[in-house]
Design a protein around this motif. Structure first.
Motif, PDB file in Angstrom:
ATOM      1  N   ILE A 267       9.683   2.432  -2.559  1.00 15.23           N
ATOM      2  CA  ILE A 267       9.032   1.139  -2.738  1.00 15.23           C
ATOM      3  C   ILE A 267       9.189   0.720  -4.190  1.00 15.23           C
ATOM      4  CG2 ILE A 267       6.836  -0.100  -2.649  1.00 15.23           C
ATOM      5  CD1 ILE A 267       6.051   1.841  -0.389  1.00 15.23           C
ATOM      6  N   VAL A 268       9.793  -0.439  -4.393  1.00 17.66           N
ATOM      7  CA  VAL A 268      10.012  -0.983  -5.730  1.00 17.66           C
ATOM      8  C   VAL A 268       8.765  -1.707  -6.212  1.00 17.66           C
ATOM      9  CG1 VAL A 268      11.389  -2.615  -7.090  1.00 17.66           C
ATOM     10  CG2 VAL A 268      12.490  -1.188  -5.343  1.00 17.66           C
ATOM     11  N   ASN A 269       8.206  -2.537  -5.333  1.00 19.27           N
ATOM     12  CA  ASN A 269       7.043  -3.330  -5.705  1.00 19.27           C
ATOM     13  C   ASN A 269       6.439  -3.954  -4.457  1.00 19.27           C
ATOM     14  OD1 ASN A 269       5.121  -4.538  -7.338  1.00 19.27           O
ATOM     15  ND2 ASN A 269       6.599  -5.453  -8.730  1.00 19.27           N
ATOM     16  N   ALA A 270       5.266  -4.506  -4.603  1.00 19.92           N
ATOM     17  CA  ALA A 270       4.600  -5.248  -3.540  1.00 19.92           C
ATOM     18  C   ALA A 270       4.231  -6.615  -4.104  1.00 19.92           C
ATOM     19  CB  ALA A 270       3.361  -4.498  -3.064  1.00 19.92           C
ATOM     20  N   TYR A 271       4.256  -7.622  -3.250  1.00 18.28           N
ATOM     21  CA  TYR A 271       4.052  -8.997  -3.698  1.00 18.28           C
ATOM     22  C   TYR A 271       3.052  -9.705  -2.797  1.00 18.28           C
ATOM     23  CZ  TYR A 271       8.426  -7.650  -5.833  1.00 18.28           C
ATOM     24  OH  TYR A 271       9.387  -6.963  -6.523  1.00 18.28           O
ATOM     25  N   ALA A 272       2.149 -10.430  -3.407  1.00 15.35           N
ATOM     26  CA  ALA A 272       1.129 -11.174  -2.678  1.00 15.35           C
ATOM     27  C   ALA A 272       1.752 -12.278  -1.833  1.00 15.35           C
ATOM     28  CB  ALA A 272       0.129 -11.776  -3.667  1.00 15.35           C
ATOM     29  N   SER A 273       0.984 -12.761  -0.902  1.00 16.91           N
ATOM     30  CA  SER A 273       1.443 -13.833  -0.016  1.00 16.91           C
ATOM     31  C   SER A 273       1.866 -15.080  -0.774  1.00 16.91           C
ATOM     32  CB  SER A 273       0.326 -14.203   0.960  1.00 16.91           C
ATOM     33  OG  SER A 273      -0.040 -13.098   1.722  1.00 16.91           O
ATOM     34  N   ALA A 274       1.219 -15.346  -1.902  1.00 24.21           N
ATOM     35  CA  ALA A 274       1.523 -16.550  -2.682  1.00 24.21           C
ATOM     36  C   ALA A 274       2.884 -16.478  -3.364  1.00 24.21           C
ATOM     37  CB  ALA A 274       0.434 -16.782  -3.727  1.00 24.21           C
ATOM     38  N   VAL A 275       3.459 -15.290  -3.487  1.00 23.05           N
ATOM     39  CA  VAL A 275       4.775 -15.141  -4.118  1.00 23.05           C
ATOM     40  C   VAL A 275       5.829 -15.619  -3.132  1.00 23.05           C
ATOM     41  CG1 VAL A 275       6.451 -13.503  -5.048  1.00 23.05           C
ATOM     42  CG2 VAL A 275       4.015 -13.216  -5.540  1.00 23.05           C
ATOM     43  N   LYS A 276       6.581 -16.635  -3.540  1.00 24.57           N
ATOM     44  CA  LYS A 276       7.635 -17.192  -2.686  1.00 24.57           C
ATOM     45  C   LYS A 276       8.886 -16.326  -2.792  1.00 24.57           C
ATOM     46  CE  LYS A 276       5.945 -21.845  -3.247  1.00 24.57           C
ATOM     47  NZ  LYS A 276       6.181 -23.168  -3.781  1.00 24.57           N
ATOM     48  N   PRO A 277       9.718 -16.312  -1.763  1.00 24.67           N
ATOM     49  CA  PRO A 277      10.951 -15.529  -1.827  1.00 24.67           C
ATOM     50  C   PRO A 277      11.877 -15.941  -2.973  1.00 24.67           C
ATOM     51  CG  PRO A 277      10.489 -16.166   0.431  1.00 24.67           C
ATOM     52  CD  PRO A 277       9.496 -16.891  -0.445  1.00 24.67           C
TER      53      PRO A 277
ATOM     54  N   ALA B 135       1.290   1.052   2.448  1.00 24.47           N
ATOM     55  CA  ALA B 135       0.062   0.870   1.672  1.00 24.47           C
ATOM     56  C   ALA B 135      -0.239   2.107   0.834  1.00 24.47           C
ATOM     57  CB  ALA B 135      -1.103   0.547   2.593  1.00 24.47           C
ATOM     58  N   ASN B 136      -0.067   3.282   1.417  1.00 19.34           N
ATOM     59  CA  ASN B 136      -0.347   4.521   0.686  1.00 19.34           C
ATOM     60  C   ASN B 136       0.615   4.738  -0.474  1.00 19.34           C
ATOM     61  OD1 ASN B 136      -2.554   5.232   2.253  1.00 19.34           O
ATOM     62  ND2 ASN B 136      -1.336   6.428   3.686  1.00 19.34           N
ATOM     63  N   LYS B 137       1.907   4.564  -0.223  1.00 17.45           N
ATOM     64  CA  LYS B 137       2.901   4.828  -1.264  1.00 17.45           C
ATOM     65  C   LYS B 137       2.881   3.791  -2.379  1.00 17.45           C
ATOM     66  CE  LYS B 137       6.076   7.833   1.037  1.00 17.45           C
ATOM     67  NZ  LYS B 137       7.454   8.270   1.057  1.00 17.45           N
ATOM     68  N   SER B 138       2.596   2.547  -2.028  1.00 18.46           N
ATOM     69  CA  SER B 138       2.585   1.494  -3.042  1.00 18.46           C
ATOM     70  C   SER B 138       1.219   1.345  -3.695  1.00 18.46           C
ATOM     71  CB  SER B 138       2.973   0.146  -2.426  1.00 18.46           C
ATOM     72  OG  SER B 138       1.954  -0.331  -1.585  1.00 18.46           O
ATOM     73  N   GLU B 139       0.211   1.943  -3.077  1.00 16.70           N
ATOM     74  CA  GLU B 139      -1.180   1.798  -3.510  1.00 16.70           C
ATOM     75  C   GLU B 139      -1.640   0.349  -3.450  1.00 16.70           C
ATOM     76  OE1 GLU B 139      -1.585   3.766  -7.273  1.00 16.70           O
ATOM     77  OE2 GLU B 139      -1.074   5.712  -6.410  1.00 16.70           O
ATOM     78  N   GLN B 140      -0.991  -0.436  -2.580  1.00 18.02           N
ATOM     79  CA  GLN B 140      -1.372  -1.830  -2.378  1.00 18.02           C
ATOM     80  C   GLN B 140      -1.329  -2.128  -0.881  1.00 18.02           C
ATOM     81  OE1 GLN B 140       0.166  -4.923  -4.968  1.00 18.02           O
ATOM     82  NE2 GLN B 140       1.191  -3.338  -6.170  1.00 18.02           N
ATOM     83  N   ALA B 141      -2.489  -2.288  -0.302  1.00 14.59           N
ATOM     84  CA  ALA B 141      -2.559  -2.601   1.121  1.00 14.59           C
ATOM     85  C   ALA B 141      -2.184  -4.056   1.362  1.00 14.59           C
ATOM     86  CB  ALA B 141      -3.964  -2.332   1.649  1.00 14.59           C
ATOM     87  N   LEU B 142      -1.558  -4.282   2.486  1.00 14.53           N
ATOM     88  CA  LEU B 142      -1.234  -5.625   2.907  1.00 14.53           C
ATOM     89  C   LEU B 142      -2.522  -6.428   2.953  1.00 14.53           C
ATOM     90  CD1 LEU B 142       1.350  -6.515   5.379  1.00 14.53           C
ATOM     91  CD2 LEU B 142      -0.929  -7.314   5.937  1.00 14.53           C
ATOM     92  N   LYS B 143      -2.525  -7.596   2.346  1.00 14.92           N
ATOM     93  CA  LYS B 143      -3.757  -8.359   2.224  1.00 14.92           C
ATOM     94  C   LYS B 143      -3.805  -9.598   3.119  1.00 14.92           C
ATOM     95  CE  LYS B 143      -4.490  -6.780  -2.493  1.00 14.92           C
ATOM     96  NZ  LYS B 143      -3.547  -5.700  -2.414  1.00 14.92           N
ATOM     97  N   TRP B 144      -2.661 -10.210   3.386  1.00 12.79           N
ATOM     98  CA  TRP B 144      -2.646 -11.455   4.139  1.00 12.79           C
ATOM     99  C   TRP B 144      -1.248 -11.671   4.673  1.00 12.79           C
ATOM    100  CZ3 TRP B 144      -6.464 -13.956   6.139  1.00 12.79           C
ATOM    101  CH2 TRP B 144      -6.328 -15.283   6.566  1.00 12.79           C
ATOM    102  N   ASN B 145      -1.070 -12.679   5.520  1.00 11.39           N
ATOM    103  CA  ASN B 145       0.261 -13.002   6.040  1.00 11.39           C
ATOM    104  C   ASN B 145       1.255 -13.188   4.904  1.00 11.39           C
ATOM    105  OD1 ASN B 145      -0.679 -13.043   8.666  1.00 11.39           O
ATOM    106  ND2 ASN B 145      -1.128 -15.220   8.615  1.00 11.39           N
ATOM    107  N   PHE B 146       2.463 -12.804   5.133  1.00  5.02           N
ATOM    108  CA  PHE B 146       3.580 -12.969   4.204  1.00  5.02           C
ATOM    109  C   PHE B 146       3.489 -12.087   2.965  1.00  5.02           C
ATOM    110  CE2 PHE B 146       3.173 -17.006   6.524  1.00  5.02           C
ATOM    111  CZ  PHE B 146       4.341 -16.937   7.253  1.00  5.02           C
ATOM    112  N   PHE B 147       2.609 -11.087   2.970  1.00  4.99           N
ATOM    113  CA  PHE B 147       2.600 -10.064   1.925  1.00  4.99           C
ATOM    114  C   PHE B 147       3.936  -9.345   2.032  1.00  4.99           C
ATOM    115  CE2 PHE B 147       1.541  -6.040  -0.078  1.00  4.99           C
ATOM    116  CZ  PHE B 147       0.732  -6.427  -1.123  1.00  4.99           C
ATOM    117  N   LYS B 148       4.545  -9.001   0.902  1.00  4.14           N
ATOM    118  CA  LYS B 148       5.886  -8.445   0.914  1.00  4.14           C
ATOM    119  C   LYS B 148       5.966  -7.109   0.193  1.00  4.14           C
ATOM    120  CE  LYS B 148       6.702 -12.900  -0.536  1.00  4.14           C
ATOM    121  NZ  LYS B 148       5.443 -13.201  -0.005  1.00  4.14           N
ATOM    122  N   TYR B 149       6.773  -6.207   0.729  1.00  5.87           N
ATOM    123  CA  TYR B 149       7.123  -4.959   0.059  1.00  5.87           C
ATOM    124  C   TYR B 149       8.623  -4.983  -0.170  1.00  5.87           C
ATOM    125  CZ  TYR B 149       2.615  -3.067   1.627  1.00  5.87           C
ATOM    126  OH  TYR B 149       1.283  -2.847   1.848  1.00  5.87           O
TER     127      TYR B 149
END
Length: 67
Positions: free
Chosen positions: A42-52, A20-34
């Motif tokens: 860390i390349v990026n962070a993706y919301a739970s709605a983003v499918k694999p 969360a600190n390095k990406s500046e994006q805290a995990l928000k919900w289940n299936f949140f991805k880094y």
């Protein structure tokens, strides 16, 4: 993973706190991805709605594999 661990707030597991600190994006919900590259960056962070299979995520993975 063998048991539930806190992933947010003061009690968050150190791994999730670091992500969360390095990406500046805290995990928000289940299936949140880094996405982390082979060097541990860390390349990026993706919301739970983003499918694999979402194009943006797949493109980022393919790009990271080329580095």
């Amino acid at each position: 993973m063998f048991e539930a661990i806190p992933v947010q707030g003061e009690e968050a597991d150190p791994l999730y706190r670091m992500l969360a600190n390095k990406s500046e994006q805290a995990l928000k919900w289940n299936f949140f991805k880094y996405l982390i590259d082979k060097n541990g960056n860390i390349v990026n962070a993706y919301a739970s709605a983003v499918k694999p299979t979402d194009k943006a995520l797949v493109d980022d993975i393919e790009k990271a594999l080329q580095l």
